[in-house]
Design a protein around this motif. Structure first.
Motif, PDB file in Angstrom:
ATOM      1  N   SER A  38       0.820  -1.207   0.000  1.00  0.00           N
ATOM      2  CA  SER A  38       0.000   0.000   0.000  1.00  0.00           C
ATOM      3  C   SER A  38       0.858   1.262   0.000  1.00  0.00           C
ATOM      4  O   SER A  38       1.643   1.489   0.927  1.00  0.00           O
ATOM      5  CB  SER A  38      -0.919   0.014   1.230  1.00  0.00           C
ATOM      6  OG  SER A  38      -1.533   1.278   1.384  1.00  0.00           O
ATOM      7  N   SER A  40      -0.323   4.318   0.318  1.00  0.00           N
ATOM      8  CA  SER A  40      -0.819   5.216   1.369  1.00  0.00           C
ATOM      9  C   SER A  40      -0.292   4.807   2.738  1.00  0.00           C
ATOM     10  O   SER A  40       0.105   5.661   3.548  1.00  0.00           O
ATOM     11  CB  SER A  40      -2.350   5.249   1.369  1.00  0.00           C
ATOM     12  OG  SER A  40      -2.886   3.956   1.606  1.00  0.00           O
ATOM     13  N   ASP A  62      -2.674  -2.135  -8.091  1.00  0.00           N
ATOM     14  CA  ASP A  62      -3.635  -1.277  -7.395  1.00  0.00           C
ATOM     15  C   ASP A  62      -4.437  -0.392  -8.343  1.00  0.00           C
ATOM     16  O   ASP A  62      -5.238   0.435  -7.907  1.00  0.00           O
ATOM     17  CB  ASP A  62      -2.922  -0.401  -6.359  1.00  0.00           C
ATOM     18  CG  ASP A  62      -1.787   0.426  -6.962  1.00  0.00           C
ATOM     19  OD1 ASP A  62      -1.604   0.377  -8.197  1.00  0.00           O
ATOM     20  OD2 ASP A  62      -1.078   1.107  -6.198  1.00  0.00           O
ATOM     21  N   ILE A  64      -3.393   2.001 -10.069  1.00  0.00           N
ATOM     22  CA  ILE A  64      -2.838   3.352 -10.148  1.00  0.00           C
ATOM     23  C   ILE A  64      -1.658   3.338 -11.119  1.00  0.00           C
ATOM     24  O   ILE A  64      -0.830   2.427 -11.065  1.00  0.00           O
ATOM     25  CB  ILE A  64      -2.376   3.837  -8.757  1.00  0.00           C
ATOM     26  CG1 ILE A  64      -3.566   3.878  -7.796  1.00  0.00           C
ATOM     27  CG2 ILE A  64      -1.727   5.214  -8.849  1.00  0.00           C
ATOM     28  CD1 ILE A  64      -3.188   4.200  -6.369  1.00  0.00           C
ATOM     29  N   PRO A  65      -1.562   4.322 -12.017  1.00  0.00           N
ATOM     30  CA  PRO A  65      -0.420   4.365 -12.940  1.00  0.00           C
ATOM     31  C   PRO A  65       0.899   4.310 -12.173  1.00  0.00           C
ATOM     32  O   PRO A  65       1.053   5.001 -11.159  1.00  0.00           O
ATOM     33  CB  PRO A  65      -0.599   5.714 -13.652  1.00  0.00           C
ATOM     34  CG  PRO A  65      -2.067   5.987 -13.581  1.00  0.00           C
ATOM     35  CD  PRO A  65      -2.507   5.430 -12.258  1.00  0.00           C
ATOM     36  N   GLN A  68       2.607   7.492 -11.100  1.00  0.00           N
ATOM     37  CA  GLN A  68       1.890   8.245 -10.067  1.00  0.00           C
ATOM     38  C   GLN A  68       2.302   7.775  -8.674  1.00  0.00           C
ATOM     39  O   GLN A  68       2.476   8.588  -7.754  1.00  0.00           O
ATOM     40  CB  GLN A  68       0.383   8.090 -10.254  1.00  0.00           C
ATOM     41  CG  GLN A  68      -0.446   8.986  -9.341  1.00  0.00           C
ATOM     42  CD  GLN A  68      -1.928   8.921  -9.667  1.00  0.00           C
ATOM     43  OE1 GLN A  68      -2.319   8.798 -10.830  1.00  0.00           O
ATOM     44  NE2 GLN A  68      -2.758   8.982  -8.655  1.00  0.00           N
ATOM     45  N   ASN A  69       2.471   6.462  -8.506  1.00  0.00           N
ATOM     46  CA  ASN A  69       2.954   5.944  -7.222  1.00  0.00           C
ATOM     47  C   ASN A  69       4.363   6.453  -6.928  1.00  0.00           C
ATOM     48  O   ASN A  69       4.683   6.819  -5.790  1.00  0.00           O
ATOM     49  CB  ASN A  69       2.947   4.417  -7.235  1.00  0.00           C
ATOM     50  CG  ASN A  69       1.556   3.840  -7.034  1.00  0.00           C
ATOM     51  OD1 ASN A  69       0.700   4.455  -6.410  1.00  0.00           O
ATOM     52  ND2 ASN A  69       1.325   2.648  -7.565  1.00  0.00           N
ATOM     53  N   LYS A  72       4.242  10.083  -5.775  1.00  0.00           N
ATOM     54  CA  LYS A  72       3.765  10.240  -4.399  1.00  0.00           C
ATOM     55  C   LYS A  72       4.898  10.011  -3.398  1.00  0.00           C
ATOM     56  O   LYS A  72       5.031  10.749  -2.418  1.00  0.00           O
ATOM     57  CB  LYS A  72       2.624   9.257  -4.124  1.00  0.00           C
ATOM     58  CG  LYS A  72       1.313   9.607  -4.812  1.00  0.00           C
ATOM     59  CD  LYS A  72       0.250   8.563  -4.499  1.00  0.00           C
ATOM     60  CE  LYS A  72      -1.068   8.892  -5.178  1.00  0.00           C
ATOM     61  NZ  LYS A  72      -2.106   7.854  -4.905  1.00  0.00           N
TER      62      LYS A  72
END
Length: 210
Positions: A38, A40, A62, A64-65, A68-69, A72
């Motif tokens: 995860s 987050s 997940d 998500i591209p 993008q991870n 973050k």
């Protein structure tokens, strides 16, 4: 010696255990602040404990591209080492361009993993030999067809889509499809062309426009 605070973001339990076991064996002062899949939860752990390095699998499943991870994690101020089975040329380039400190494949041996981790924590960038080979052999020619080149150059030169279609004796939808295909092919080699200005500059660079 101060401990190295490391987060491992990986969705395959066996790979997660292999990474943590190898690091614990060869880098005894390692503190794992997070191990899991995860982003987050990893960011929460980083916010609480701080982190010297995050190991990130690009394909976490997940939805998500991958980039993008990566972004973050980088936004938290944490250096990121990509450890991934996804080693397509455009993904490697995209990850490194967007700020990853290193990239190794999941096929890398223990010594490569340790070299990568210690190098990045010391403030250096790292790329394994197989990933370097991929980049050295990388080509930015998207392999456009004649129709895609013509549609792109006409559109990039300033013509509206209807005018492009008339010039090529095509329907509006067919002309649009050629342009979109060209954009997708460029994206596959790591070149994103979202605007007409981007298309114009790339067409000039590739010799499609004067």
């Amino acid at each position: 010696m101060a401990s190295r605070r490391i987060a491992i973001i990986e969705d395959h339990p066996l790979m997660l255990r292999a990474l943590s076991s190898n690091l614990a064996l060869h880098l005894p002062y390692t503190e794992f602040i997070y191990q899991g899949k995860s982003i987050s939860d990893a960011l929460t752990a980083i916010d609480v404990a701080g982190c010297d390095l995050a190991l990130l699998d690009l394909d976490l499943g997940d939805g998500i591209p991958p980039i993008q991870n990566l972004e973050k994690l980088l936004a938290s101020g944490t250096p990121v080492l990509i450890v991934s089975a996804l080693a397509e040329q455009f993904l490697v380039r995209q990850a490194l361009t967007n700020g990853a400190s290193g990239f190794i494949s999941k096929n890398a041996d223990e010594s490569t993993l340790i070299d990568a981790v210690t190098s990045i924590i010391s403030g250096e960038n790292y790329m394994s030999a197989d990933i370097a080979t991929i980049l050295l052999s990388d080509k930015t020619d998207p392999g456009l067809s004649a129709q895609e080149k013509q549609a792109l150059s006409l559109y990039a030169s300033g013509l509206k889509l209807d005018a492009v279609a008339r010039s090529m004796n095509l329907s509006r939808s067919s002309a649009s499809e050629y342009i979109q295909r060209a954009r997708k092919k460029y994206l596959k080699v790591g070149i994103n062309l979202p605007t007409k200005t981007d298309l114009y500059r790339q067409a000039q660079k590739d010799g499609l426009l004067p």
